[in-house]
Design an enzyme around this catalytic site. Structure first.
Site, PDB file in Angstrom:
ATOM      1  N   LYS A   1       0.839  -1.197   0.000  1.00  0.00           N
ATOM      2  CA  LYS A   1       0.000   0.000   0.000  1.00  0.00           C
ATOM      3  C   LYS A   1       0.875   1.249   0.000  1.00  0.00           C
ATOM      4  O   LYS A   1       2.011   1.206   0.471  1.00  0.00           O
ATOM      5  CB  LYS A   1      -0.873   0.026   1.271  1.00  0.00           C
ATOM      6  CG  LYS A   1      -2.000  -0.988   1.298  1.00  0.00           C
ATOM      7  CD  LYS A   1      -2.817  -0.845   2.572  1.00  0.00           C
ATOM      8  CE  LYS A   1      -3.945  -1.863   2.635  1.00  0.00           C
ATOM      9  NZ  LYS A   1      -4.951  -1.712   1.568  1.00  0.00           N
TER      10      LYS A   1
ATOM     11  N   ARG B   1     -10.334 -11.507   1.958  1.00  0.00           N
ATOM     12  CA  ARG B   1     -11.205 -12.545   1.371  1.00  0.00           C
ATOM     13  C   ARG B   1     -10.540 -13.906   1.416  1.00  0.00           C
ATOM     14  O   ARG B   1     -11.216 -14.926   1.519  1.00  0.00           O
ATOM     15  CB  ARG B   1     -11.584 -12.124  -0.056  1.00  0.00           C
ATOM     16  CG  ARG B   1     -10.424 -12.023  -1.007  1.00  0.00           C
ATOM     17  CD  ARG B   1     -10.753 -11.254  -2.282  1.00  0.00           C
ATOM     18  NE  ARG B   1     -10.832  -9.800  -2.060  1.00  0.00           N
ATOM     19  CZ  ARG B   1     -11.165  -8.923  -3.000  1.00  0.00           C
ATOM     20  NH1 ARG B   1     -11.461  -9.327  -4.226  1.00  0.00           N
ATOM     21  NH2 ARG B   1     -11.207  -7.636  -2.727  1.00  0.00           N
TER      22      ARG B   1
HETATM   23  N1  BES Z   1      -8.083  -3.750   4.376  1.00  0.00           N
HETATM   24  C1  BES Z   1      -8.275  -3.321   3.054  1.00  0.00           C
HETATM   25  C2  BES Z   1      -9.575  -2.541   2.843  1.00  0.00           C
HETATM   26  C3  BES Z   1      -9.702  -1.240   3.580  1.00  0.00           C
HETATM   27  C4  BES Z   1      -9.451  -0.035   2.961  1.00  0.00           C
HETATM   28  C5  BES Z   1     -10.176  -1.206   4.879  1.00  0.00           C
HETATM   29  C6  BES Z   1      -9.619   1.150   3.617  1.00  0.00           C
HETATM   30  C7  BES Z   1     -10.337  -0.008   5.555  1.00  0.00           C
HETATM   31  C8  BES Z   1     -10.072   1.177   4.931  1.00  0.00           C
HETATM   32  C9  BES Z   1      -8.300  -4.535   2.115  1.00  0.00           C
HETATM   33  O1  BES Z   1      -7.522  -5.606   2.507  1.00  0.00           O
HETATM   34  C10 BES Z   1      -7.774  -4.074   0.804  1.00  0.00           C
HETATM   35  O2  BES Z   1      -6.632  -3.721   0.748  1.00  0.00           O
HETATM   36  N2  BES Z   1      -8.618  -4.091  -0.214  1.00  0.00           N
HETATM   37  C11 BES Z   1      -8.229  -3.668  -1.508  1.00  0.00           C
HETATM   38  C12 BES Z   1      -8.768  -4.668  -2.508  1.00  0.00           C
HETATM   39  C13 BES Z   1      -8.211  -4.513  -3.873  1.00  0.00           C
HETATM   40  C14 BES Z   1      -6.749  -4.867  -3.902  1.00  0.00           C
HETATM   41  C15 BES Z   1      -8.983  -5.408  -4.808  1.00  0.00           C
HETATM   42  C16 BES Z   1      -8.817  -2.292  -1.733  1.00  0.00           C
HETATM   43  O3  BES Z   1      -9.909  -2.015  -1.256  1.00  0.00           O
HETATM   44  O4  BES Z   1      -8.150  -1.485  -2.372  1.00  0.00           O
HETATM   45 MN    MN Z   2      -5.531  -5.436   1.880  1.00  0.00          MN
END
Ligand code: BES
Ligand code: MN
Ligand code: ZN
Length: 492
Positions: free
Chosen positions: A270, A344
């Site tokens: 990230k 997931r």
């Molecule tokens: N934990 C994150 C989602 C999240 C984002 C929670 C902001 C709380 C605040 C999750 O694991 C994630 O990174 N999701 C990605 C999915 C994508 C790679 C398909 C996302 O939402 O960008």
């Molecule tokens: Mn994630």
């Protein structure tokens, strides 16, 4: 932790001291308890001068009205007939905030129309004060100077019933605060092992707590979950909490939580800005912990199982790579195209395990699963996805009752097919469009035999929460009151 107010119930008013609180509904008059005190008409004058109409959230304060009394507070309740659980929590929060430096308060719960607050309403008022007082200050060595231990006595003729209602409400509020604590804790303190250790405390309430370590998870073939965990030096844990308050033969209700104690994204790392928020990526697991606490502490007449998957998503020499193919517990293979779509993967194995081992009446999973749910719904609703209209309606109802609101989004084969992969049974991302829905479709592929299932995407509601009168911090504890209410409404 900031001191919690000590709440008590009294049949008659103690000797006036500290703060004295009276309640007035919209366009209502002062209650008899206030009139008895207001022999010289000063309180009535104060109300007139302030233009007070009893509107919700409004307070009139009269400082030092008599020797030994800090202040009289007149708290507006708004339209009483329309007030629900959350309105009482808000009023309680407002009440606590209005106490100022007073360390004792007496709250008169009679109203001008001859009606008095019910035991349940009093209990919610008390919970609102407790939830307002919650402050995560464990690591501040210089505490705020407004920290004070307060005792609040609620005066009511129905004292026995109020004490009983208070005990139930305390169980739920304690569950909310447990969830908040878990979400607020930084990840260096709250790793998978420490999270599991904290859940062992639920044994004291009569729960059975089982911890699966790496060896057991390997024996269970949880390849999807283990793939996420392998980049961290801190080993994963899965914890199963059982509360058996129902009939012996009754199938349990099941709550499943994403417990990513920290989500760096893994090799699909990230951006740095805001990454600290990912200490809250276990908000689903925290809510499951909180509701199990609530059910056990109030001895709910239900069989319930809570399962949390605790892992840390880190990039290191052993981390899984984009393109890796893992075999989930269900036997289905997954091509991990983005290591940041890790929640997931964790839930896939948990849902499969839960259905096999516990044959529940339903499964509700909670997860801070997608950033996309924030784009769709913001902070006011969590996303709801379900294969079952009845479960979906019951959850929506519980959401309206508690104002932990849900909004249902669709599941459909047209979204599901976006997950098909050339190299494996599926990939773990569906592309740029409908990100929250494709995440839910992914989960659905692991729900066996069409068992009633719902997925709550709480990424926008569990953390970085907007302030309310009863929630002032970063973690809201979202989901605990909601799921407790679901059980109260439909499964007890
Ligand atoms: N934990 C994150 C989602 C999240 C984002 C929670 C902001 C709380 C605040 C999750 O694991 C994630 O990174 N999701 C990605 C999915 C994508 C790679 C398909 C996302 O939402 O960008
Ligand atoms: Mn994630
Ligand atoms: Zn995540």
């Amino acid at each position: 932790m900031a001191p919690q107010p000590a709440i008590s119930i009294a049949k008659t008013a103690p000797k006036p001291k500290g703060a004295i609180v009276f309640l007035v509904a919209e366009n209502g008059e002062l209650p008899p308890s206030a009139k008895a005190l207001d022999t010289d008409g000063r309180l009535s004058d104060a109300i007139g001068i302030a233009g007070f109409e009893g509107k919700t959230g409004t307070v009139v304060e009269v400082i030092a009205p008599q020797k030994g009394v800090d202040r009289v507070l007149i708290l507006g309740l708004g339209k009483r007939e329309e007030a629900g659980e959350e309105d009482w929590l808000k009023a309680g929060g407002k009440l606590f905030a209005a106490l100022g430096k007073s360390t004792a308060a007496t709250v008169h719960t009679d109203l001008s129309d001859g009606k008095a607050l019910s035991p349940g309403e009093i209990a919610h008022l008390a919970s609102g004060a407790r939830l307002r007082a919650y402050d995560f200050d464990l690591y501040r060595t210089k505490k705020k100077d407004d920290r004070k231990a307060v005792s609040i006595a609620f005066v009511t003729a129905a004292d026995t019933a109020a004490r009983k209602a208070l005990k139930e409400a305390d169980a739920v509020a304690d569950g909310v605060m447990l969830a908040r604590d878990l979400v607020n804790e930084p990840a260096n303190i709250l790793g998978p092992v420490e999270f599991a250790r904290r859940l062992e405390d639920l044994k004291k309430l009569g729960c059975t707590v089982t911890v699966l370590d790496e060896k057991k998870l390997t024996a269970e073939n949880m390849g999807a979950l283990l793939g996420v965990a392998q980049g961290s030096v801190r080993p994963p844990r899965v914890v199963i909490v059982q509360w058996k308050g129902g009939k012996a033969k009754e199938r349990p209700v099941a709550f499943v939580g994403k417990g990513v104690v920290f989500d760096t994204g893994g090799i699909s790392i990230k951006p740095a800005a805001g990454m600290e928020d990912m200490k809250g990526d276990m908000g689903g697991a925290a809510a499951v912990s909180g509701v199990m606490h609530a059910l056990a502490a109030r001895k709910a007449k239900v069989n319930a199982v809570g399962i949390v998957g605790l892992v840390e998503n880190m990039p290191d020499g052993n981390a899984q790579r984009p393109g890796d193919i893992v075999t989930s517990r269900s036997g289905q293979t997954i091509e991990v195209l983005n290591t940041d779509a890790e929640g997931r993967l964790v839930l896939a194995d948990l849902l499969d395990y839960c259905a096999d081992k516990y044959k529940p009446q339903f499964m509700v999973n909670l997860a801070t699963l997608t950033g996309a749910i924030l784009i769709a719904l913001g902070n006011a609703h969590a996303g709801l996805f379900s294969n079952n209209d009845e479960l979906s309606e019951r959850l929506t109802r519980a959401g309206l009752d508690t104002r932990e609101r849900l909004w249902r989004l669709p599941l459909d084969p047209d979204y599901d097919k976006l997950l098909d992969s050339k190299n494996a049974d599926m990939k773990n991302i569906g592309g740029r469009l409908a990100g929250s829905i494709t995440a839910a479709q992914f989960l659905q592929r692991f729900v066996k035999n069409d068992i009633p299932w719902a997925h709550l995407d709480v990424a926008g509601t569990a953390m970085a929460s907007p302030k309310t009168a009863y929630s002032q911090g970063w973690a809201s504890g979202f989901g605990v009151r909601l799921l407790n209410r679901l059980v109260v409404n439909d499964y007890e």
